[in-house]
Design an enzyme around this catalytic site. Sequence first.
Site, PDB file in Angstrom:
ATOM      1  CG  HIS A 225     -66.245  19.915  73.351  1.00 27.91           C
ATOM      2  ND1 HIS A 225     -65.976  20.310  71.965  1.00 27.91           N
ATOM      3  CD2 HIS A 225     -65.133  19.685  73.895  1.00 27.91           C
ATOM      4  CE1 HIS A 225     -64.632  20.424  72.107  1.00 27.91           C
ATOM      5  NE2 HIS A 225     -64.101  20.217  73.163  1.00 27.91           N
ATOM      6  CE1 TYR A 256     -59.430  20.403  72.337  1.00 29.54           C
ATOM      7  CE2 TYR A 256     -61.189  21.646  71.837  1.00 29.54           C
ATOM      8  CZ  TYR A 256     -60.780  20.756  72.515  1.00 29.54           C
ATOM      9  OH  TYR A 256     -61.272  19.904  73.529  1.00 29.54           O
ATOM     10  CG  ASP A 541     -71.373  55.872  86.621  1.00 28.52           C
ATOM     11  OD1 ASP A 541     -71.694  54.737  86.286  1.00 28.52           O
ATOM     12  OD2 ASP A 541     -70.897  56.817  85.798  1.00 28.52           O
TER      13      ASP A 541
HETATM   14  C1  LIG Z   1     -64.037  17.004  75.987  1.00 28.61           C
HETATM   15  C2  LIG Z   1     -63.727  18.509  76.887  1.00 28.61           C
HETATM   16  C3  LIG Z   1     -62.566  18.966  76.477  1.00 28.61           C
HETATM   17  C4  LIG Z   1     -62.311  20.107  77.350  1.00 28.61           C
HETATM   18  N1  LIG Z   1     -61.149  20.938  77.049  1.00 28.61           N
HETATM   19  C5  LIG Z   1     -60.753  21.907  77.892  1.00 28.61           C
HETATM   20  C6  LIG Z   1     -59.442  22.531  77.357  1.00 28.61           C
HETATM   21  O1  LIG Z   1     -58.795  21.828  76.696  1.00 28.61           O
HETATM   22  N2  LIG Z   1     -59.123  23.579  78.116  1.00 28.61           N
HETATM   23  C7  LIG Z   1     -59.947  24.041  79.283  1.00 28.61           C
HETATM   24  O2  LIG Z   1     -59.390  25.139  79.707  1.00 28.61           O
HETATM   25  N3  LIG Z   1     -61.256  23.523  79.573  1.00 28.61           N
HETATM   26  C8  LIG Z   1     -61.411  22.256  78.733  1.00 28.61           C
HETATM   27  N4  LIG Z   1     -62.714  21.796  78.994  1.00 28.61           N
HETATM   28  C9  LIG Z   1     -63.710  22.327  80.170  1.00 28.61           C
HETATM   29  C10 LIG Z   1     -63.131  21.995  81.390  1.00 28.61           C
HETATM   30  O3  LIG Z   1     -63.178  20.678  81.252  1.00 28.61           O
HETATM   31  C11 LIG Z   1     -64.237  22.218  82.482  1.00 28.61           C
HETATM   32  O4  LIG Z   1     -64.791  23.503  82.236  1.00 28.61           O
HETATM   33  C12 LIG Z   1     -63.721  21.994  83.817  1.00 28.61           C
HETATM   34  O5  LIG Z   1     -63.209  21.076  84.192  1.00 28.61           O
HETATM   35  C13 LIG Z   1     -64.853  22.374  84.877  1.00 28.61           C
HETATM   36  O6  LIG Z   1     -64.388  22.030  86.424  1.00 28.61           O
HETATM   37  P1  LIG Z   1     -65.071  22.075  87.519  1.00 28.61           P
HETATM   38  O7  LIG Z   1     -64.315  21.952  88.823  1.00 28.61           O
HETATM   39  O8  LIG Z   1     -66.079  22.997  87.597  1.00 28.61           O
HETATM   40  O9  LIG Z   1     -66.093  20.686  87.277  1.00 28.61           O
HETATM   41  P2  LIG Z   1     -65.772  19.190  87.569  1.00 28.61           P
HETATM   42  O10 LIG Z   1     -64.456  18.694  87.158  1.00 28.61           O
HETATM   43  O11 LIG Z   1     -67.013  18.466  86.793  1.00 28.61           O
HETATM   44  O12 LIG Z   1     -66.227  19.027  89.127  1.00 28.61           O
HETATM   45  C14 LIG Z   1     -67.226  19.032  89.655  1.00 28.61           C
HETATM   46  C15 LIG Z   1     -67.109  17.906  90.845  1.00 28.61           C
HETATM   47  O13 LIG Z   1     -68.239  17.954  91.698  1.00 28.61           O
HETATM   48  C16 LIG Z   1     -68.608  16.955  92.150  1.00 28.61           C
HETATM   49  N5  LIG Z   1     -69.922  16.938  92.413  1.00 28.61           N
HETATM   50  C17 LIG Z   1     -71.104  17.043  91.526  1.00 28.61           C
HETATM   51  N6  LIG Z   1     -72.185  16.652  92.139  1.00 28.61           N
HETATM   52  C18 LIG Z   1     -71.833  16.539  93.455  1.00 28.61           C
HETATM   53  C19 LIG Z   1     -72.739  15.948  94.705  1.00 28.61           C
HETATM   54  N7  LIG Z   1     -74.014  16.157  94.741  1.00 28.61           N
HETATM   55  N8  LIG Z   1     -71.949  15.828  95.786  1.00 28.61           N
HETATM   56  C20 LIG Z   1     -70.614  15.724  95.992  1.00 28.61           C
HETATM   57  N9  LIG Z   1     -69.910  15.958  94.767  1.00 28.61           N
HETATM   58  C21 LIG Z   1     -70.600  16.431  93.806  1.00 28.61           C
HETATM   59  C22 LIG Z   1     -68.491  15.788  90.729  1.00 28.61           C
HETATM   60  O14 LIG Z   1     -68.181  14.728  91.243  1.00 28.61           O
HETATM   61  C23 LIG Z   1     -67.148  16.557  90.011  1.00 28.61           C
HETATM   62  O15 LIG Z   1     -65.939  15.961  90.718  1.00 28.61           O
HETATM   63  C24 LIG Z   1     -63.118  20.715  78.317  1.00 28.61           C
HETATM   64  C25 LIG Z   1     -64.211  20.052  78.600  1.00 28.61           C
HETATM   65  C26 LIG Z   1     -64.610  18.769  78.107  1.00 28.61           C
HETATM   66  C27 LIG Z   1     -65.919  18.003  78.492  1.00 28.61           C
END
Ligand SMILES: Cc1cc2nc3c(=O)[nH]c(=O)nc-3n(C[C@H](O)[C@H](O)[C@H](O)COP(=O)(O)OP(=O)(O)OC[C@H]3O[C@@H](n4cnc5c(N)ncnc54)[C@H](O)[C@@H]3O)c2cc1C
Length: 827
Positions: A225, A256, A541
């Site tokens: 995105h 946005y 239900d």
């Molecule tokens: C460009 C962009 C703009 C966005 N704007 C918005 C916004 O304005 N408002 C909004 O609400 N949302 C927004 N989002 C969406 C939002 O960023 C995500 O949905 C959210 O950050 C997801 O959070 P998370 O904790 O699930 O994932 P993440 O933040 O990705 O955290 C997952 C973590 O798991 C860790 N991990 C993965 N695999 C392993 C492993 N094997 N061992 C150890 N650790 C691991 C990773 O290192 C990471 O830190 C946006 C996303 C993008 C890309």
Amino acid sequence: MEATAKVVIIGAGIVGCSTAYHLGALGWTDVVVIDQGPLFETGGSSSHAPGLVFQTNPSKTMTELASYTVQRYGEASLDGQPCFHPVGGIEVAATPERWTDLKRKHGLARSWGVEAHLIDPAEVADRIPLVDPERILGGFWVPSDGIAKPVRACASMAGDAEARGVRFHGDTEVTGFRIAGGRVRAVETTRGVIAAETVLCCAGIWGPRIGRMAGVSIPVQPMAHQYAWTTPVARLAGATEEVTHPILRHQDRSMYFRQQGDSYGIGSYQHRAMPIGADEIRSRRDAGVMPSVLSFTEDDFKQPWQDAQDLLPALGETGIARGINGLFLFTSDGMPVLGESRAVRGFWVAEAVWITHAGGVGRAMAEWVATGKPSIDLREADLHRFEEFAHSPTYVRARSSQNFREVYDIIHPLQPMEEPRPLRVSPFHQRQRELNATFLEGSGWERPQWYGANAALTHGRHVPSRERWAARYWSPIVGAEHLATRERVAMFDMTPLKKAEVWGPGALGFLQHLSSNQLDKPIGSVTYTLLLDEHGGVRSDLTVARVGDARFQVGCNGPLDLDWMQRHAPRDGSVQVRDITAATCCVGLWGPQARSVLEQLTDDDVSHAGFGFFKARRIHVRELPVLALRLSYVGELGWELYTSADLGLRLWDLLWRAGRPHGVVAAGRGAFDSLRLEKGYRSWGKDMWAEHDPYEAGLEFAVRMDKGDFVGRAALERRGDAPGRRLTCLVLDDPAKVVMGKEPVFARTGGLRPPGTHRSDAADAAVGFVTSAAHGYSVGASIVYAWLPAELSEPGTRLEVEYFGERYPASTAADPLFDPRMERMRR
Ligand SMILES: Cc1cc2nc3c(=O)[nH]c(=O)nc-3n(C[C@H](O)[C@H](O)[C@H](O)COP(=O)(O)OP(=O)(O)OC[C@H]3O[C@@H](n4cnc5c(N)ncnc54)[C@H](O)[C@@H]3O)c2cc1C
């Protein structure tokens, strides 16, 4: 690193940190959070999300998750710096369609308790001076929306959790799991093995890979995105604060915006869908700094950049300083994926969660793990809501890409998915096409909404017409099919209804334990019953037919019921639970002539004396073995007739031919819905869910406290005397109006107010919201069911239902409106 922990959370992004914080707050402190990246700028999606929080969503659950998130981030701070900027949010309308839709959204916000206002272009420009008011028709303003600071919020919540004893480890990658006896036992990492009884996957875009390591399918799709930052905007020169302008959505162009000091950030969903395979996403080790960021594809941003300058002309003097194609998750239905795997107990998932909802999701996950039930109902987000086909990578990719394209579209509640279709068809599909059915789609099934072949039935009938939104996916034929059902007889395709078979020596005891009504009745009995959770909430239900001493056919609402039953089934093999939906089919033959049709086709006794109400019998319809259940969700004499799928077409044809002399019609879901509402029959998931107890929902008749213990009984015993709220029947004063569901209900203030004008917040607070609504063609009334405070649910109470900014006067009415003495079904 420690060798054991009660809970291991994988991922220190916003979801993992929020869950850890809330587990700590609940006293669960033997918790370890692991991340492959450095804390707390880990390289996941949370590290680069601009943090816009727009709370209002058609889903009550999502709005409540967001509202709590605003509260949670609002309370948090790090080193004296806030984690949330409550600057407010504005969604603008550039087209008349969007402006109309914002009126609907205004209703939704107040249904779910969010203060919101419609404002004119001048007020939009007043609040966001860069907006050209000439370009828009108005805005939808939510004062409590704002900007979250995700990394700061992660660090702040982690700090609080650490103070309670929760431990965080960065630069530690999860590489596998130890699973034995259907349970997760330990987590393998690059820094050792941690034994744990509960593991929570909050790994964002890496979730599918982590799930695969554990043998758990997590049906989510990483998508790229675009987000870009402008060079400084002259009009913002000297800005000292990060953000003072409200956040802005320009949904007509799928975009946005947010202020970022003296520049602007721009997000776009306008570009082609860019799904990325889970295996293409690198680990932190391989990727270096930001594995969740791909390079910016400038071509995809050309049109959005133009559109941005059109709406915010001041950006014309700027350029794009930097852009990214950032990765985050989409799903086939736009909702998160939450819950504990049934296949691998102790393995929990919290995936596809936005920053906007992560505060609420973290709390809900913590409550779910610690107490067995989240305080916000998560039925729409449950990991087990999916049919098996919805786990296939092709389906997830296609549907998620569609959702990406439609993320800001105006979506009608009945709008069916476009692809893949047709996916599931009943054995009657060929005939339905011949009858010129208009198909909508549910759970992948092609479902006739009405039949073009019935057009002539509308002649001479009074069916109130509909306009605009309400007229979509509707035809006057719906009314004609309704009336034909009440006057003669109709055939409804009930095949998509989820059906399970439960059998084995322990089957009766098992179902008795899970459900609220008495099922210990003779073979051939049918019982309407509820599945309650431990807190007395209505989980579902069911219609349970005892078809053998130790065999039951169970009419369910969906995959969640199968999951609940399979999860609770004893492991000693004494009870088997099987989904038989695809193997069977069902015709609902309903209407005063139903018996005349059926008796021509069978030698079995289908008289009232021989085949009583709420009874099940195995009969033959000509040569076809059929399980007949004498009941009706539409409130008429008749049967649900089940046979195996291979014999379905023949069953349809036999009934059709025998029915012709009696004026049989095929009838669709549109008629079905209005028939059931006249009869006051609730639809689980739409009218009530686990948030409600049976008394509030008007379902006390399905609870037998004297039958012995069952899940939820103790909670019902503890509940207070009178419910504080009730699912209530209303009738609009004007029978020609109709609403669609989720509209706010207001106490009557006397005199109608011009749409769009403000009044005090208190007077603007809804007292309830609509669940289901339809025109009742037999009773000649526009019917609405709504959740209301008990004191407003007495029949005759005057209220108003707001529909696209207009207030419709209404009165509460005794429930049900049609045949309250049940005479038509029992003859
Ligand atoms: C460009 C962009 C703009 C966005 N704007 C918005 C916004 O304005 N408002 C909004 O609400 N949302 C927004 N989002 C969406 C939002 O960023 C995500 O949905 C959210 O950050 C997801 O959070 P998370 O904790 O699930 O994932 P993440 O933040 O990705 O955290 C997952 C973590 O798991 C860790 N991990 C993965 N695999 C392993 C492993 N094997 N061992 C150890 N650790 C691991 C990773 O290192 C990471 O830190 C946006 C996303 C993008 C890309």
